[in-house]
Design a protein around this motif. Structure first.
Motif, PDB file in Angstrom:
ATOM      1  N   GLY A   3      -1.365  -0.718   3.472  1.00  0.00           N
ATOM      2  CA  GLY A   3      -0.566  -0.803   2.964  1.00  0.00           C
ATOM      3  C   GLY A   3      -0.231  -0.071   2.157  1.00  0.00           C
ATOM      4  O   GLY A   3       0.071   1.178   2.235  1.00  0.00           O
ATOM      5  N   ARG A   4       1.588  -0.186   1.313  1.00  0.00           N
ATOM      6  CA  ARG A   4       2.427   0.597   0.630  1.00  0.00           C
ATOM      7  C   ARG A   4       1.705   0.680  -0.823  1.00  0.00           C
ATOM      8  O   ARG A   4       2.141  -0.396  -1.725  1.00  0.00           O
ATOM      9  N   PHE A   5       2.022   1.999  -1.648  1.00  0.00           N
ATOM     10  CA  PHE A   5       1.650   2.120  -2.927  1.00  0.00           C
ATOM     11  C   PHE A   5       2.353   2.864  -3.410  1.00  0.00           C
ATOM     12  O   PHE A   5       3.230   3.860  -3.093  1.00  0.00           O
ATOM     13  N   ALA A   6       2.140   2.303  -5.085  1.00  0.00           N
ATOM     14  CA  ALA A   6       3.546   2.711  -5.382  1.00  0.00           C
ATOM     15  C   ALA A   6       2.815   4.387  -7.087  1.00  0.00           C
ATOM     16  O   ALA A   6       1.793   2.670  -7.646  1.00  0.00           O
ATOM     17  N   VAL A   7       2.903   4.295  -7.706  1.00  0.00           N
ATOM     18  CA  VAL A   7       2.477   4.336  -9.225  1.00  0.00           C
ATOM     19  C   VAL A   7       3.556   4.002 -10.198  1.00  0.00           C
ATOM     20  O   VAL A   7       4.764   5.709  -9.997  1.00  0.00           O
ATOM     21  N   ALA A   8       3.587   4.081 -11.983  1.00  0.00           N
ATOM     22  CA  ALA A   8       4.699   3.553 -12.280  1.00  0.00           C
ATOM     23  C   ALA A   8       4.426   3.851 -13.608  1.00  0.00           C
ATOM     24  O   ALA A   8       3.025   3.667 -14.153  1.00  0.00           O
ATOM     25  N   ALA A  34       0.287   3.292 -17.701  1.00  0.00           N
ATOM     26  CA  ALA A  34       0.684   3.257 -16.190  1.00  0.00           C
ATOM     27  C   ALA A  34       0.192   2.231 -15.851  1.00  0.00           C
ATOM     28  O   ALA A  34      -0.594   1.724 -15.973  1.00  0.00           O
ATOM     29  N   PHE A  35       0.971   1.887 -14.202  1.00  0.00           N
ATOM     30  CA  PHE A  35       0.443   0.655 -13.454  1.00  0.00           C
ATOM     31  C   PHE A  35       1.170   1.645 -12.027  1.00  0.00           C
ATOM     32  O   PHE A  35       1.344   2.025 -12.056  1.00  0.00           O
ATOM     33  N   GLN A  36      -0.209   0.106 -11.020  1.00  0.00           N
ATOM     34  CA  GLN A  36       0.323   0.783  -9.856  1.00  0.00           C
ATOM     35  C   GLN A  36       0.510  -0.386  -9.364  1.00  0.00           C
ATOM     36  O   GLN A  36       0.317  -1.458  -9.648  1.00  0.00           O
ATOM     37  N   MET A  37       1.308  -0.583  -7.848  1.00  0.00           N
ATOM     38  CA  MET A  37       1.964  -2.093  -7.317  1.00  0.00           C
ATOM     39  C   MET A  37       1.937  -1.425  -6.221  1.00  0.00           C
ATOM     40  O   MET A  37       1.381  -0.321  -5.093  1.00  0.00           O
ATOM     41  N   TRP A  38       1.272  -2.721  -5.046  1.00  0.00           N
ATOM     42  CA  TRP A  38       0.149  -2.494  -3.994  1.00  0.00           C
ATOM     43  C   TRP A  38       1.271  -4.064  -2.709  1.00  0.00           C
ATOM     44  O   TRP A  38       0.920  -4.750  -3.621  1.00  0.00           O
ATOM     45  N   GLU A  39       1.865  -2.918  -1.412  1.00  0.00           N
ATOM     46  CA  GLU A  39       2.447  -3.943  -0.464  1.00  0.00           C
ATOM     47  C   GLU A  39       1.609  -4.047   0.120  1.00  0.00           C
ATOM     48  O   GLU A  39       1.205  -2.777   0.928  1.00  0.00           O
ATOM     49  N   ALA A  40       0.675  -5.118   0.494  1.00  0.00           N
ATOM     50  CA  ALA A  40      -0.496  -5.296   1.526  1.00  0.00           C
ATOM     51  C   ALA A  40      -0.101  -5.106   2.667  1.00  0.00           C
ATOM     52  O   ALA A  40       0.975  -5.742   2.505  1.00  0.00           O
ATOM     53  N   ARG A  41      -0.655  -4.911   3.334  1.00  0.00           N
ATOM     54  CA  ARG A  41      -0.792  -4.706   4.968  1.00  0.00           C
ATOM     55  C   ARG A  41      -1.959  -5.084   5.075  1.00  0.00           C
ATOM     56  O   ARG A  41      -2.800  -6.434   5.165  1.00  0.00           O
ATOM     57  N   ALA A  42      -3.207  -4.227   5.779  1.00  0.00           N
ATOM     58  CA  ALA A  42      -4.164  -4.669   6.196  1.00  0.00           C
ATOM     59  C   ALA A  42      -5.280  -4.749   5.127  1.00  0.00           C
ATOM     60  O   ALA A  42      -6.117  -5.408   5.603  1.00  0.00           O
ATOM     61  N   PHE A  43      -4.529  -4.373   3.887  1.00  0.00           N
ATOM     62  CA  PHE A  43      -5.987  -4.430   2.783  1.00  0.00           C
ATOM     63  C   PHE A  43      -5.376  -5.522   1.779  1.00  0.00           C
ATOM     64  O   PHE A  43      -4.349  -5.011   1.448  1.00  0.00           O
ATOM     65  N   PRO A  44      -5.249  -6.656   1.538  1.00  0.00           N
ATOM     66  CA  PRO A  44      -4.631  -7.916   1.139  1.00  0.00           C
ATOM     67  C   PRO A  44      -4.864  -7.507  -0.804  1.00  0.00           C
ATOM     68  O   PRO A  44      -4.777  -7.753  -1.838  1.00  0.00           O
ATOM     69  N   GLY A  45      -5.890  -6.099  -0.588  1.00  0.00           N
ATOM     70  CA  GLY A  45      -6.851  -6.173  -2.832  1.00  0.00           C
ATOM     71  C   GLY A  45      -7.973  -6.695  -2.274  1.00  0.00           C
ATOM     72  O   GLY A  45      -8.923  -6.785  -1.897  1.00  0.00           O
ATOM     73  N   ALA A  46      -8.101  -7.632  -3.106  1.00  0.00           N
ATOM     74  CA  ALA A  46     -10.079  -7.904  -4.170  1.00  0.00           C
ATOM     75  C   ALA A  46     -10.113  -9.446  -3.603  1.00  0.00           C
ATOM     76  O   ALA A  46      -9.471  -9.997  -3.091  1.00  0.00           O
ATOM     77  N   GLU A  94      12.720   1.404 -11.681  1.00  0.00           N
ATOM     78  CA  GLU A  94      13.498   1.871 -12.164  1.00  0.00           C
ATOM     79  C   GLU A  94      14.575   1.442 -12.763  1.00  0.00           C
ATOM     80  O   GLU A  94      15.512   1.496 -13.832  1.00  0.00           O
ATOM     81  N   GLU A  95      15.155   0.353 -12.860  1.00  0.00           N
ATOM     82  CA  GLU A  95      16.186  -0.617 -12.894  1.00  0.00           C
ATOM     83  C   GLU A  95      16.259  -0.879 -14.724  1.00  0.00           C
ATOM     84  O   GLU A  95      16.617  -1.218 -16.125  1.00  0.00           O
ATOM     85  N   ALA A  96      14.729  -1.571 -14.600  1.00  0.00           N
ATOM     86  CA  ALA A  96      14.692  -1.886 -15.684  1.00  0.00           C
ATOM     87  C   ALA A  96      14.151  -1.523 -16.843  1.00  0.00           C
ATOM     88  O   ALA A  96      13.428  -1.357 -18.005  1.00  0.00           O
ATOM     89  N   GLY A  97      14.006   0.231 -16.753  1.00  0.00           N
ATOM     90  CA  GLY A  97      13.789   1.600 -17.954  1.00  0.00           C
ATOM     91  C   GLY A  97      12.487   2.167 -17.753  1.00  0.00           C
ATOM     92  O   GLY A  97      12.393   2.838 -18.568  1.00  0.00           O
ATOM     93  N   GLY A  98      11.872   1.822 -16.680  1.00  0.00           N
ATOM     94  CA  GLY A  98      10.242   2.299 -16.364  1.00  0.00           C
ATOM     95  C   GLY A  98      10.736   3.812 -14.674  1.00  0.00           C
ATOM     96  O   GLY A  98      11.226   4.061 -15.469  1.00  0.00           O
ATOM     97  N   THR A  99       9.903   4.635 -14.675  1.00  0.00           N
ATOM     98  CA  THR A  99       9.404   5.369 -14.145  1.00  0.00           C
ATOM     99  C   THR A  99       8.809   5.140 -12.930  1.00  0.00           C
ATOM    100  O   THR A  99       7.305   4.998 -12.907  1.00  0.00           O
ATOM    101  N   VAL A 100       9.281   5.491 -11.372  1.00  0.00           N
ATOM    102  CA  VAL A 100       8.305   6.132 -10.431  1.00  0.00           C
ATOM    103  C   VAL A 100       8.008   7.304  -9.988  1.00  0.00           C
ATOM    104  O   VAL A 100       8.843   7.962 -10.076  1.00  0.00           O
ATOM    105  N   VAL A 101       6.144   6.925 -10.542  1.00  0.00           N
ATOM    106  CA  VAL A 101       5.546   8.505 -10.512  1.00  0.00           C
ATOM    107  C   VAL A 101       5.249   9.409  -8.792  1.00  0.00           C
ATOM    108  O   VAL A 101       5.216  10.404  -8.840  1.00  0.00           O
ATOM    109  N   VAL A 102       4.932   7.254  -8.348  1.00  0.00           N
ATOM    110  CA  VAL A 102       4.409   8.900  -7.390  1.00  0.00           C
ATOM    111  C   VAL A 102       4.884   7.110  -6.056  1.00  0.00           C
ATOM    112  O   VAL A 102       5.006   6.083  -6.126  1.00  0.00           O
TER     113      VAL A 102
END
Length: 254
Positions: A106-111, A118-130, A89-97
């Motif tokens: 994990g914890r997830f957001a779409v921006a 559009a892109f997604q952000m992933w804060e890993a907990r039990a699932f690290p990603g690929a 948000e501070e850099a001029g983008g928009t968080v939509v989810v």
């Protein structure tokens, strides 16, 4: 891509949103040899994780809302999704989810970036990603197509701490000295109504063979196999429902 497992700030996952889950499962299983496993929990909404061997490499999901296009999405690893959302948000983008918890995974957001991609952000907990990157059948490169490369560069270097190295026709992105993706100006290559977007590229043993296999499985070729200036061979394909993705043979960045 210079790493084979997710790193902070780099791409960690890619997910297809589609209106035909079964067709997508069959198409990508045939093309890449993926083994799809659908989460049986009702609240998971048939979320399907594709595997190569024991490694999770991508996901296929139903569309979350009617306005969502059939398309591939790219997720970037962040240590704190809430802090990353504030930076967006501070850099001029928009968080939509979100940010929101996805079970204990994990914890997830779409921006959206300031140019509309559009892109997604992933804060890993039990699932690290690929569990595997930059190997045949796995995500190996990500590419942003946008109409404002300068604004996009400022945004992503601020939010994720990327380094950007630009030539006359292309920008390469790196995190911690490791390259993982790039950016191209959409210019006249796309119709005016085409939105800016992130495109995942999957590594393959042979680009021409993969393109032919995609067509045989009901897909199409958007950009015919070609060799780019650094020597890599690439193509852009689409699945039977029109979701675009790239394939490449790892070379200088593989």
């Amino acid at each position: 891509m210079d790493f084979d497992k997710p790193v902070a700030g780099g791409p960690c996952w890619t997910e297809l949103g589609t209106d035909d889950l079964e067709s997508a499962k069959g198409f990508y299983a045939e093309l890449f040899g993926w083994r799809p496993e659908t989460d049986p929990r009702q609240e998971a909404g048939c979320y399907t994780v594709a595997h190569l061997g024991d490694a999770a490499v991508a996901a296929i999901s139903r569309l979350y809302q009617e306005s969502q296009p059939v398309a591939w999405n790219v997720s970037f690893a962040v240590p704190d999704a809430d802090a990353a959302a504030r930076l967006v948000e501070e850099a001029g983008g928009t968080v939509v989810v979100g940010p929101m918890d996805i079970f204990d995974a994990g914890r997830f957001a779409v921006a959206l970036d300031p140019t509309g991609a559009a892109f997604q952000m992933w804060e890993a907990r039990a699932f690290p990603g690929a569990g595997l990157l930059n190997a045949p059948g796995a995500l190996g490169w990500v590419e942003l197509a946008t109409r404002d490369t300068g604004r996009a560069t400022d945004f992503y270097t601020t939010v994720f701490g990327w380094n950007a190295e630009s030539s006359e026709w292309y920008t390469e992105f790196a995190v911690g000295g490791q390259q993982f993706g790039g950016m191209a100006d959409m210019g006249d290559r796309f119709p005016p109504e085409a939105p800016p977007h992130w495109l995942p590229y999957f590594a393959v043993e042979d680009v021409d063979t993969a393109a032919a296999a995609a067509v045989a499985a009901g897909g199409t070729v958007r950009t015919a196999p070609m060799t780019v200036p650094d020597g890599q061979r690439i193509a852009v394909l689409a699945d039977p429902r029109g979701a675009a993705f790239g394939v490449f043979r790892p070379g200088r960045h593989g």
